[in-house]
Design an enzyme around this catalytic site. Structure first.
Site, PDB file in Angstrom:
ATOM      1  N   TYR A   1       0.833  -1.203   0.000  1.00 28.26           N
ATOM      2  CA  TYR A   1       0.000   0.000   0.000  1.00 28.26           C
ATOM      3  C   TYR A   1       0.871   1.258   0.000  1.00 28.26           C
ATOM      4  CZ  TYR A   1      -3.762   3.199   1.194  1.00 28.26           C
ATOM      5  OH  TYR A   1      -4.661   4.239   1.179  1.00 28.26           O
TER       6      TYR A   1
ATOM      7  N   ARG B   1     -11.282  -0.610  10.069  1.00 23.63           N
ATOM      8  CA  ARG B   1     -10.698   0.655  10.514  1.00 23.63           C
ATOM      9  C   ARG B   1     -11.199   1.017  11.907  1.00 23.63           C
ATOM     10  NH1 ARG B   1     -11.397   4.549   5.653  1.00 23.63           N
ATOM     11  NH2 ARG B   1     -13.195   3.218   5.280  1.00 23.63           N
TER      12      ARG B   1
HETATM   13  N1  UDP Z   1      -6.762  -0.042  15.750  1.00 21.63           N
HETATM   14  C1  UDP Z   1      -7.135  -0.514  16.994  1.00 21.63           C
HETATM   15  N2  UDP Z   1      -8.257  -1.304  17.098  1.00 21.63           N
HETATM   16  C2  UDP Z   1      -9.039  -1.609  16.021  1.00 21.63           C
HETATM   17  C3  UDP Z   1      -8.659  -1.119  14.745  1.00 21.63           C
HETATM   18  C4  UDP Z   1      -7.508  -0.348  14.641  1.00 21.63           C
HETATM   19  O1  UDP Z   1      -6.465  -0.260  18.005  1.00 21.63           O
HETATM   20  O2  UDP Z   1     -10.048  -2.321  16.205  1.00 21.63           O
HETATM   21  C5  UDP Z   1      -5.572   0.822  15.661  1.00 21.63           C
HETATM   22  C6  UDP Z   1      -4.567   0.439  14.583  1.00 21.63           C
HETATM   23  O3  UDP Z   1      -3.641  -0.502  15.075  1.00 21.63           O
HETATM   24  C7  UDP Z   1      -3.922   1.795  14.302  1.00 21.63           C
HETATM   25  C8  UDP Z   1      -5.071   2.792  14.509  1.00 21.63           C
HETATM   26  O4  UDP Z   1      -6.031   2.119  15.313  1.00 21.63           O
HETATM   27  O5  UDP Z   1      -2.913   2.080  15.245  1.00 21.63           O
HETATM   28  C9  UDP Z   1      -5.720   3.259  13.211  1.00 21.63           C
HETATM   29  O6  UDP Z   1      -6.046   2.122  12.446  1.00 21.63           O
HETATM   30  P1  UDP Z   1      -6.787   2.212  11.043  1.00 21.63           P
HETATM   31  O7  UDP Z   1      -6.693   0.855  10.408  1.00 21.63           O
HETATM   32  O8  UDP Z   1      -8.141   2.809  11.220  1.00 21.63           O
HETATM   33  O9  UDP Z   1      -5.943   3.283  10.201  1.00 21.63           O
HETATM   34  P2  UDP Z   1      -4.370   3.386   9.825  1.00 21.63           P
HETATM   35  O10 UDP Z   1      -3.577   2.424  10.663  1.00 21.63           O
HETATM   36  O11 UDP Z   1      -4.287   3.088   8.374  1.00 21.63           O
HETATM   37  O12 UDP Z   1      -4.035   4.797  10.169  1.00 21.63           O
END
Ligand code: UDP
Length: 196
Positions: free
Chosen positions: A33, A74
């Site tokens: 990605y 997410r």
């Molecule tokens: N996350 C979490 N619990 C969940 C889903 C995601 O703690 O049920 C955490 C994930 O590990 C990350 C943050 O939340 O640190 C944001 O995750 P997301 O997948 O929404 O976006 P990205 O990592 O792409 O910013």
């Protein structure tokens, strides 16, 4: 090009401005990605240089709002969906990693302003209001059901520790900044998920 804050990888600078070149693992599970979006930016700029192509590049930071898929994994949709179903909220890692969440309507306004501008280099579009994932879980729990448990699960590999947009460029050249606070945006999102 709908690019992403993932081009900054696990950033060593915070907030991230467009001039920061990022810190990206080229061979990890998220790399397809991150590197895919980075090469997409490269190709856009090459087409601009070689073929004079008119381009816009928006680096989208974490965005949320109504019409997210409840189960796409997410964090905002996960927490809201879990809380509405009276399940525990799942935090990955210690929850001290940060993100900065932009409400979808603000993002779309920024996108339209960018398309109507003549800025043909990358522009960050996001909300600089930074929050830890633990704080986010507590906030959503408070709004839906304060009695729910928060459980901690393993942190996925290369999960960025910090993410916060520097939006100086968008403010200056697009006359844009987000208007909807996290609290207000979460309320709108939660009521949409309740109807769903
Ligand atoms: N996350 C979490 N619990 C969940 C889903 C995601 O703690 O049920 C955490 C994930 O590990 C990350 C943050 O939340 O640190 C944001 O995750 P997301 O997948 O929404 O976006 P990205 O990592 O792409 O910013």
């Amino acid at each position: 090009l709908a690019s992403t804050s993932e081009v900054y990888g696990n950033p060593k600078e915070s907030p991230q401005s467009e001039s920061y070149h990022g810190y990206v693992n080229p061979v990890g599970p998220r790399s397809c990605y991150d590197e895919g979006k980075r090469v997409a930016e490269t190709l856009c700029l090459d087409y601009q240089r070689i073929h004079n192509l008119d381009i816009r590049i928006m680096r989208i930071f974490n965005t949320y709002g109504p019409r997210m898929k409840p189960n796409d994994g997410r964090v905002v949709s996960n927490f809201i969906y879990q809380a509405l179903q009276k399940k525990s909220l799942t935090i990955y890692g210690d929850g001290l990693q940060t993100r900065s969440f932009c409400y979808v309507d603000d993002l779309i306004d920024g996108m339209i302003n960018l398309m109507n501008s003549n800025i043909n280099s990358p522009v960050n579009i996001g909300n600089p209001q930074e929050i830890t994932i633990l704080e986010l879980a507590k906030k959503i729990r408070e709004k839906i059901n304060p009695n729910l448990e928060i459980v901690f699960k393993p942190l996925p590999q290369d999960d960025p520790l910090k993410r916060q947009p520097d939006i100086t460029k968008a403010k200056r050249y697009l006359d844009w900044e987000p208007k909807i606070s996290l609290d207000n945006g979460l309320d709108k999102t939660i009521s949409w998920f309740k109807n769903l």
